[in-house]
Design a protein around this motif. Structure first.
Motif, mmCIF file in Angstrom:
data_model
loop_
_atom_site.group_PDB
_atom_site.id
_atom_site.type_symbol
_atom_site.label_atom_id
_atom_site.label_comp_id
_atom_site.label_asym_id
_atom_site.label_seq_id
_atom_site.Cartn_x
_atom_site.Cartn_y
_atom_site.Cartn_z
ATOM 1 N N ILE A 332 2.629 27.835 -42.295
ATOM 2 C CA ILE A 332 2.332 26.469 -42.727
ATOM 3 C C ILE A 332 0.880 26.434 -43.201
ATOM 4 O O ILE A 332 -0.041 26.618 -42.412
ATOM 5 C CB ILE A 332 2.522 25.444 -41.583
ATOM 6 C CG1 ILE A 332 3.939 25.549 -40.993
ATOM 7 C CG2 ILE A 332 2.234 24.025 -42.074
ATOM 8 C CD1 ILE A 332 5.028 25.077 -41.919
ATOM 9 N N ILE A 360 10.536 21.620 -41.560
ATOM 10 C CA ILE A 360 9.482 21.941 -42.527
ATOM 11 C C ILE A 360 9.908 21.439 -43.894
ATOM 12 O O ILE A 360 11.034 21.677 -44.333
ATOM 13 C CB ILE A 360 9.239 23.457 -42.602
ATOM 14 C CG1 ILE A 360 9.098 24.043 -41.192
ATOM 15 C CG2 ILE A 360 8.008 23.775 -43.423
ATOM 16 C CD1 ILE A 360 9.523 25.466 -41.090
ATOM 17 N N ASP A 367 2.808 21.834 -47.581
ATOM 18 C CA ASP A 367 3.827 21.987 -46.545
ATOM 19 C C ASP A 367 3.551 21.014 -45.400
ATOM 20 O O ASP A 367 2.405 20.854 -44.961
ATOM 21 C CB ASP A 367 3.822 23.412 -45.988
ATOM 22 C CG ASP A 367 4.338 24.418 -46.993
ATOM 23 O OD1 ASP A 367 5.027 23.999 -47.936
ATOM 24 O OD2 ASP A 367 4.049 25.617 -46.837
ATOM 25 N N LEU A 369 4.889 19.904 -41.497
ATOM 26 C CA LEU A 369 5.669 20.283 -40.315
ATOM 27 C C LEU A 369 5.890 19.060 -39.439
ATOM 28 O O LEU A 369 4.938 18.418 -39.003
ATOM 29 C CB LEU A 369 4.932 21.363 -39.519
ATOM 30 C CG LEU A 369 5.548 21.746 -38.157
ATOM 31 C CD1 LEU A 369 6.958 22.301 -38.327
ATOM 32 C CD2 LEU A 369 4.655 22.766 -37.429
#
Length: 432
Positions: A332, A360, A367, A369
């Motif tokens: 990530i 994700i 990105d 999470l």
């Protein structure tokens, strides 16, 4: 308590000499009977007689799951199919399945290894073992089964699934040892609580759990909820199945059966062998297998080698608990993240159930999470402000641990999918 003290307590120099002798035989078997191994050894100008010491092993190329798939189904076998008495294989969900074979000798060796493994965990002839690992092509069920029979313990081959039936059998049949994945054990614990069965109505004392990474905090959770000693077991089909390594009751690392396997830890990027204590990818070489010798097999599992003596008296090296996998590691924003790191935080904070998923996604070029975690029934009935405070606390702790920002979403109890086998922790929605 030992099953085979001659090998379990062998002096280190004798272990190394035995490994060298058996490694020479393994290399000969592979070189002269498996075209793949002969080709890769010839490419580097190596023949079995060139092995002078155990250190020479590091000069040989690695074996990977890709090699097994490219030689599907029987190309890696070192014996004719007529000598193979059993075949196991993976599901093949990510491509061709990997196929493993066993001669009668291999099955006998595996049974001996598993008898030793179960004994190390504290299992005795008088125990009743409820084996909730899957039977069939998966090696877990039959691996445990043969070891239990070798000891002479009572084995219940219940396999996975039907959790209420598992609990009924556990209570009525007087199960003393439970074998399954750690996530399955928590599902069983949850069902016991829902069925309002008290801990003292059960005879459980030992749980032997493996097939997926789990944290020390999850161990404490399982031990508390099932009132047992939870022991970590390690194995993989390509090397033999369950029983490659196991914790003793001191729980300070998993003892590797070094008379049957050589373990190395490598840098997963460079392939360089790392010294004991350093974290990297586990690599195993089999020493006694006839049908499917494995030379420097890359497991994808992240751990370390522990050389410190164990109070139990066993002299083998140990490996640390599996911290994750090279292939379930999430990257990530340039940071390597393992689900076990987040699990550790969640169980440390408390007030949630040990059921979570990591979602994700990619928003624009970034990105994101999201950690979805179930809250307990009691916590979910609290006011909104309490839930917001818990969410913020979890978020802060995870961000402090990982060094990246995350979103935390608290969800209702029992809304995250339960698993009878390996828990599905990661949902990756990115198109990468």
């Amino acid at each position: 308590m030992y099953w085979n003290p001659k090998y379990e307590c062998m002096p280190r120099e004798e272990i190394k000499q035995l490994q060298l002798e058996r490694l020479r035989l393994t290399l000969e078997r592979a070189y002269y009977n498996v075209p793949h191994y002969r080709r890769i050894m010839q490419e580097i100008g190596f023949e079995p007689e060139d092995l002078k010491s155990l250190d020479d092993l590091r000069h040989l190329p690695f074996t990977s799951k890709k090699d097994l798939r490219e030689n599907y189904p029987y190309g890696m076998f070192a014996v004719p199919l007529s000598e193979v008495v059993r075949i196991h294989s993976s599901s093949g969900t990510t491509g061709r399945p990997t196929v493993v074979g066993y001669t009668k000798h291999d099955i006998n060796v595996w049974s001996e290894i598993m008898a030793r493994t179960l004994t190390t965990a504290g299992v005795q002839k008088s125990d009743v073992i409820q084996n909730a690992y899957g039977y069939g092509l998966f090696t877990g069920g039959l691996g445990i089964h043969y070891g239990a029979e070798k000891i002479g313990a009572t084995i219940i081959p219940v396999s996975g699934g039907n959790t209420k039936r598992q609990v009924m059998i556990m209570k009525d049949y007087g199960t003393t040892v439970l074998t399954c994945t750690p996530s399955c054990s928590l599902h069983i614990a949850e069902t016991i609580e829902e069925m309002e069965i008290l801990k003292d109505e059960l005879k459980l004392k030992i749980g032997i759990f493996g097939a997926e990474p789990w944290s020390e905090n999850m161990r404490r959770e399982i031990e508390e909820r099932l009132n047992i000693s939870a022991i970590d077991i390690y194995g993989l089909s390509e090397i033999i199945g369950p029983g490659v390594a196991i914790e003793c009751p001191y729980k300070n690392g998993l003892h590797v059966h070094e008379d049957h396997f050589i373990v190395e830890v490598i840098d997963p990027k460079t392939g360089e062998v790392l010294p004991p204590g350093e974290r990297g990818e586990l690599v195993f070489t089999s020493l006694t297998k006839e049908a499917l010798p494995m030379i420097r097999y890359r497991t994808g599992d992240i751990s370390r080698i522990i050389e410190e003596p164990c109070p139990c008296g066993r002299t083998s090296v140990k490996i640390g608990r599996i911290e994750g996998r090279t292939d379930d590691m999430i990257i990530i924003r340039g940071v390597n993240v393992f689900p076990s790191q987040i699990e550790h935080v969640l169980l440390e904070v408390g007030q949630t159930e040990p059921h979570y998923q990591l979602v994700i996604d990619r928003v624009g070029y970034l990105d994101v999470l999201e950690v979805q975690v179930e809250v307990s029934e009691k916590m979910f009935s609290d006011d909104v402000r309490s839930l917001e405070m818990l969410s913020k606390k979890i978020q802060n702790e995870i961000e402090s641990t990982l060094g990246i920002s995350v979103k935390v979403k608290l969800v209702e109890p029992k809304t995250i999918e339960r698993s009878e086998g390996k828990a599905k922790r990661i949902i990756d929605k990115r198109n990468i």
